[in-house]
Scaffold this active site. Structure first.
Site, short mmCIF file in Angstrom:
data_model
loop_
_atom_site.label_atom_id
_atom_site.label_comp_id
_atom_site.label_asym_id
_atom_site.label_seq_id
_atom_site.Cartn_x
_atom_site.Cartn_y
_atom_site.Cartn_z
N HIS A 1 -2.08 -1.13 -20.56
CA HIS A 1 -3.36 -1.40 -21.05
C HIS A 1 -3.51 -2.74 -20.05
O HIS A 1 -2.56 -3.57 -19.85
CB HIS A 1 -3.50 -1.92 -22.30
N HIS B 1 0.79 0.57 -23.99
CA HIS B 1 0.04 0.56 -25.03
C HIS B 1 -0.31 1.78 -25.83
O HIS B 1 -0.30 1.74 -26.90
CB HIS B 1 -1.47 0.07 -24.38
N PHE C 1 -17.80 1.82 -22.37
CA PHE C 1 -16.29 1.64 -22.23
C PHE C 1 -15.92 2.09 -20.84
O PHE C 1 -16.73 3.00 -20.39
CB PHE C 1 -15.71 2.49 -23.34
N GLN D 1 0.46 4.90 -21.13
CA GLN D 1 -0.64 4.03 -20.84
C GLN D 1 -0.19 2.65 -20.77
O GLN D 1 0.22 2.26 -21.85
CB GLN D 1 -1.85 4.23 -21.67
N ARG E 1 -8.18 2.77 -17.21
CA ARG E 1 -7.13 1.92 -17.43
C ARG E 1 -6.11 1.69 -16.64
O ARG E 1 -5.61 0.80 -15.95
CB ARG E 1 -6.67 1.96 -18.96
N GLU F 1 -10.64 -3.64 -24.59
CA GLU F 1 -11.45 -3.22 -23.40
C GLU F 1 -13.02 -3.67 -23.85
O GLU F 1 -13.81 -3.81 -22.92
CB GLU F 1 -11.22 -1.61 -23.24
N LEU G 1 -2.87 -7.10 -27.85
CA LEU G 1 -4.16 -6.15 -26.98
C LEU G 1 -5.37 -7.39 -27.02
O LEU G 1 -5.90 -7.68 -28.02
CB LEU G 1 -4.45 -5.20 -27.40
N ARG H 1 -5.50 8.31 -20.70
CA ARG H 1 -6.44 8.45 -22.07
C ARG H 1 -7.44 7.29 -21.79
O ARG H 1 -7.23 6.45 -21.27
CB ARG H 1 -5.79 7.99 -23.29
#
Lengths: 294, 617
Positions: B235, B346, B113, B233, B281, B248, B245, B381
């Site tokens: 996204h 997000h 990730f 955040q 992100r 990721e 969404l 995050r």
């Protein structure tokens, strides 16, 4: 005496200021409603296409809604619009008392299973264009609450019976034995794949609502609960003892044998879970299991 | 009135985990949620759970990645607690039967990730949150934990001392959505807020319609400070039409971002020469919007995310859910076409200030999950760090509320730990309550005795709060006035326009002006549905007030922070300023007026100190 007069005057003043306030509130409300309608009118003028949303209405508490009726709303079509989008549009522009459950808008919370043009659908994943002929915008969309469930208000149904049936199958993982500490249980890819589809259920209740057997027999566990039992019974991590107990639950009088394999649950499931197949497979497991003890 | 030892508000990942923990510790616990638990938005999380489970990985590496990802605004004790505890929590989920994806040897799968030095994101297809939510709800059913579903918590029952650190929370008050009754819930041990996100403050968001910041708004008005609210955040991969969404995980598996000219801009544009698409992100979101703003976007709005080269087998095995989402919500076949994506709100890094036991500065009031700020995410995050936060800190809050002794917390809370106060913000309008007309929900702290004298006992505190809530419901329903939807849309548009990925001083000031207008308009808000049966008009109207409060704290904090750090980009301040800004932004509601102050960031870990470094990917 003089004191009394003052009190009366104050009271009158209070009354008139209260009245003024009421009038202002009324004007504010009217202006707010006009603005929202005006925006809707603009939207309708600008839209290339519009359609009629015909929605079931009922509220046991409100005199004019005590008798169920249908209301119609003219909605401007926008690209990608879903049935849920159109309901939200109608609520936010025409009637803020229009009531329906919804939350995630992406087919995972399972709140908005509805009866759309005579079939169970999730409102958020049903495109308006998919209800028209050849991908066109339909002239009218009819939205009703899920059949075979008690209507609470408008499109909201009582889900308690559905939840009770889910709980009846002991819907929790309960392994015969667990490894110690930080050791994980092993599961083959094949076994994970086997339970994959069953684990996708979002508890929307579309299947239960579509099932004729469940409609006629309130005690029938129904497709969602049996599918939940399938998820655990087929999970190799739980062990044979637990599986035995699970088969006993689903084999009871109102369990798998009630299913008449009409496939209506499978047809309406928004997560494409092969519900009928799962029920059939559990029937076979139950038979095998009974032969074993015979 | 209902009474339980521990009341958990919200039944998503953090709330369910807190309830199970409190139950294990022997407490009588109840979950109170405006949604049935399985409807919670944890279910929409796709990617996975970061946990150092494997040989070659170590929780200290996870901690290092998280601190770097936070751009050095996370608190080391909180980050270390997260990373050290995440593995055992993940194994706990496995023992509860969560259907994780599996390796050939039968162990749970992990994948790479963004921002991670090891592929430690543990996943269950692209539906990790769905499985986590359902697995934990199953365990709640197994334990027979009481759930009050479709009960909307309107307010907290808190005592009235002038200093929030002296206040006590004795419970909360909820509106029973099905019957319209307003009922008190007394908590003898504590209330755990686990209400999730507040993305509905924006109009393009991956958040659910229910994510309206109820927890932060209630805690804030009860006097608990909110922390780092400027850090939101966005996204980088959400579907343009709906904000749905796209995980990721797509980039983790090798998905590529292209602009309209077919350039792989993350590399070719020099945004992240090493990590490319797997940069953090905030970096990817800014890159996408820069491409669009400079004319290289598709239809001037979005870019493409392409996963076709991964092949049908791998996509179906690991990302099948993405195919459904792209098809259902954008009409695109991810196997044969690239998917359109753009940044969308997000996740909120900021939230209710807590220590690593989940405690706020108000005694008996806890918070965990997205509504809280402990703080592990700092200014940004990392993907795969939200779910471990839910289970690690949800569990700790539940255990602690039920009486487990964790010893002294290393993270301190409350206004007494302020290192400096902001007295020169330059806000164009006076923020906060508008005066007496606002007081129905603007009670500072809570309930005093009727004569202003001796404090009420706990039950009386709850009952008085309930009475105030009943009056509020009656007033909203009986008066005529403006529809809340109009105000909410205005707020959402302003936030998306001015408090988005790119922020400038003028825009932030404009946002504050609009928020003030929203407050003024909200004074005349009214519910037109008179019914006490399932009155969503009423619920949404109360939510809108909460959104106004949280949006204001976000914008005030964003205006205060004159630097560029993590997700907070400022046009006039293009550098991270460690000398001045290695500190948390706090906003505290004081007599209806938001007070801004700062507290130290803790970079000292148990064994080492984290040195701020340049954050490059």
């Amino acid at each position: 005496m003089s004191t009394q007069v003052t009190e009366q005057e104050t009271e009158t003043e209070e009354q008139s200021s209260h009245q003024r306030r009421r009038l202002e509130e009324k004007a504010e409300r009217a202006a707010s409603r006009d603005r929202m309608r005006e925006r809707a009118e603009n939207d309708l003028d600008e839209a290339d296409t519009t359609f009629t949303l015909k929605v079931f209405r009922y509220d046991p508490e409100i005199p004019e809604k005590e008798e169920p009726r249908f209301d119609t709303f003219e909605v401007p079509f926008t690209k990608g619009m879903t049935v849920l989008d159109s309901l939200m549009y109608a609520r936010d522009h025409y009637d803020s008392s229009l009531t329906f459950r919804h939350s995630c808008r992406q087919a995972v919370c399972g709140s908005d299973a509805l009866f759309v043009n005579g079939t169970q659908h999730l409102g958020c994943k049903t495109q308006v264009v998919d209800l028209g002929d050849d991908g066109g915008v339909p002239g009218e969309i009819r939205v009703e609450p899920l059949p075979h469930q008690e209507v609470v208000k408008d499109l909201v149904v009582d889900m308690e019976h559905f939840y009770d049936q889910m709980e009846a199958v002991e819907p929790y993982f309960d392994a015969d034995e667990l490894p110690d500490g930080m050791e994980e249980q092993r599961q083959t890819r094949e076994n994970r794949e086997k339970i994959k589809m069953s684990s996708r259920c979002i508890w929307c209740g579309a299947c239960m609502s579509s099932c004729n057997v469940a409609a006629g027999n309130n005690e029938y566990l129904g497709p969602a609960a049996i599918n939940k039992a399938y998820k655990f019974a087929m999970d190799e991590r739980e062990g044979e003892n637990r599986k035995q107990e699970r088969l006993e639950i689903i084999e009871q009088e109102h369990g798998v044998w009630r299913c008449q394999t009409q496939f209506s649950c499978t047809e309406v499931c928004p997560k494409d879970i092969p519900l009928t197949e799962h029920i059939q497979e559990l029937k076979r497991e139950a038979v095998k299991n009974n032969l074993k003890f015979w | 009135m209902y009474e339980h030892d521990v009341i958990v508000v919200g039944a998503g990942g953090a709330g369910l985990r807190a309830a199970i923990a409190a139950h294990e510790e022997g407490a009588d616990v109840a979950l109170v949620s405006k949604l049935h638990p399985v409807r919670s938005h944890t279910g929409a999380a796709e990617g996975g759970i970061n946990a150092a489970l494997r040989d070659g990985d170590d929780w200290t590496d996870h901690a290092y990645d998280t601190m770097k990802g936070s751009d050095y605004l996370g608190d080391a004790p909180a980050i270390e607690t997260l990373c050290e505890t995440s593995p055992e929590e993940v194994i706990q989920l496995e023992h509860w039967g969560m259907p994780f994806s599996r390796e050939d040897d039968g162990r749970v799968s992990q994948r790479p990730f963004g921002g991670l030095s090891f592929p430690r994101t543990t996943y269950a297809g692209a539906e990790t949150g769905h499985h986590l939510l359902h697995t934990m709800y199953e365990q709640v059913v197994k334990r027979g934990i009481k759930v009050y579903d479709e009960f909307y918590v309107m307010d907290l029952a808190v005592t009235d001392e002038p200093d929030p650190e002296d206040r006590e929370c004795h419970g909360c008050v909820a509106y029973d959505i099905k019957s319209g009754d307003v009922v008190g819930f007394e908590a003898t041990n504590g209330v755990v807020l686990a209400t999730g996100g507040d993305g509905q403050a924006f109009d393009h968001t991956t958040n659910a319609v229910a994510n309206t910041g109820d927890g932060p708004a209630m805690a804030y008005r009860a006097g608990a400070p909110v922390e780092d609210m400027e850090f939101v955040q966005f996204h980088p991969t959400t579907l343009p039409s709906t904000g749905v969404l796209i995980s990721e995980g797509v980039r983790g598996e090798g998905g590529i971002l292209y602009n309209a000219e077919g350039e792989r801009f993350m590399f070719e544009g020099g945004y992240a020469n090493n990590a490319g698409e797997l940069a953090s992100r905030d970096v990817v979101s800014r890159a996408e919007l820069t491409e669009v703003n400079e004319g290289r976007g598709v239809e001037d709005e979005y870019v493409y995310l392409d996963m076709r080269h991964l092949g049908e087998e791998r996509i179906t095995d690991r990302l099948e859910n993405i195919l459904h989402l792209a098809e259902d919500f954008e009409g695109v076949d991810g196997l044969t076409e690239p998917m359109p994506v753009k940044p969308g709100q997000h996740y909120h890094m900021g939230g209710i200030e807590t220590n690593e036991h989940g405690e706020t500065c108000v005694s008996g009031l806890y918070a965990a999950g997205e509504c809280a700020c402990v703080s592990v995410h700092g200014s940004n995050r990392l993907g795969g760090n939200a779910l471990p936060e839910l289970i690690v800190f949800g569990a700790r809050a539940g255990y602690h509320a039920a009486g487990r002794d964790y010893g002294e917390a290393l993270v301190e809370t409350g206004p007494s730990v302020a290192i400096e106060h902001e007295d020169d913000l330059g806000a164009p309008v006076e923020p906060g309550a508008l005066g007496p007309a606002d007081e129905d929900v603007a009670a500072d702290g809570g309930e005093a005795a009727p004569d202003g004298g001796e404090l009420l006992n706990p039950s009386a505190t709850v009952e008085r709060t309930a009475e105030r809530c009943r009056q509020r419901v009656e007033e909203l329903k009986s008066r005529e006035g403006r529809n809340h939807a109009e105000i909410r849309q205005k707020l959402q548009k302003a936030m998306t326009r001015w408090v988005n990925v790119f922020r400038e001083e003028e825009g932030l000031k404009k946002a504050l002006e609009v928020i003030k207008e929203c407050r003024e308009e909200y004074r005349n808000v009214a519910v037109s549905d008179p019914s006490s049966t399932y009155n969503t008009d009423l619920i949404h109207t109360i939510e809108t007030r909460n959104l106004i409060d949280v949006a204001e704290t976000m914008t005030l904090s964003a205006l205060a922070r004159n630097e560029f750090r993590g997700a907070h980009w400022r046009k006039e301040h293009q550098k991270r300023k460690d000398d001045e800004w290695l500190k948390h932004t706090m906003v505290q509601w004081s007599d209806g007026s938001p007070e801004i102050y700062y507290t130290d960031v803790i970079l000292e870990g148990a064994e080492k100190a984290y040195e701020p470094k340049v954050r490059s990917y």
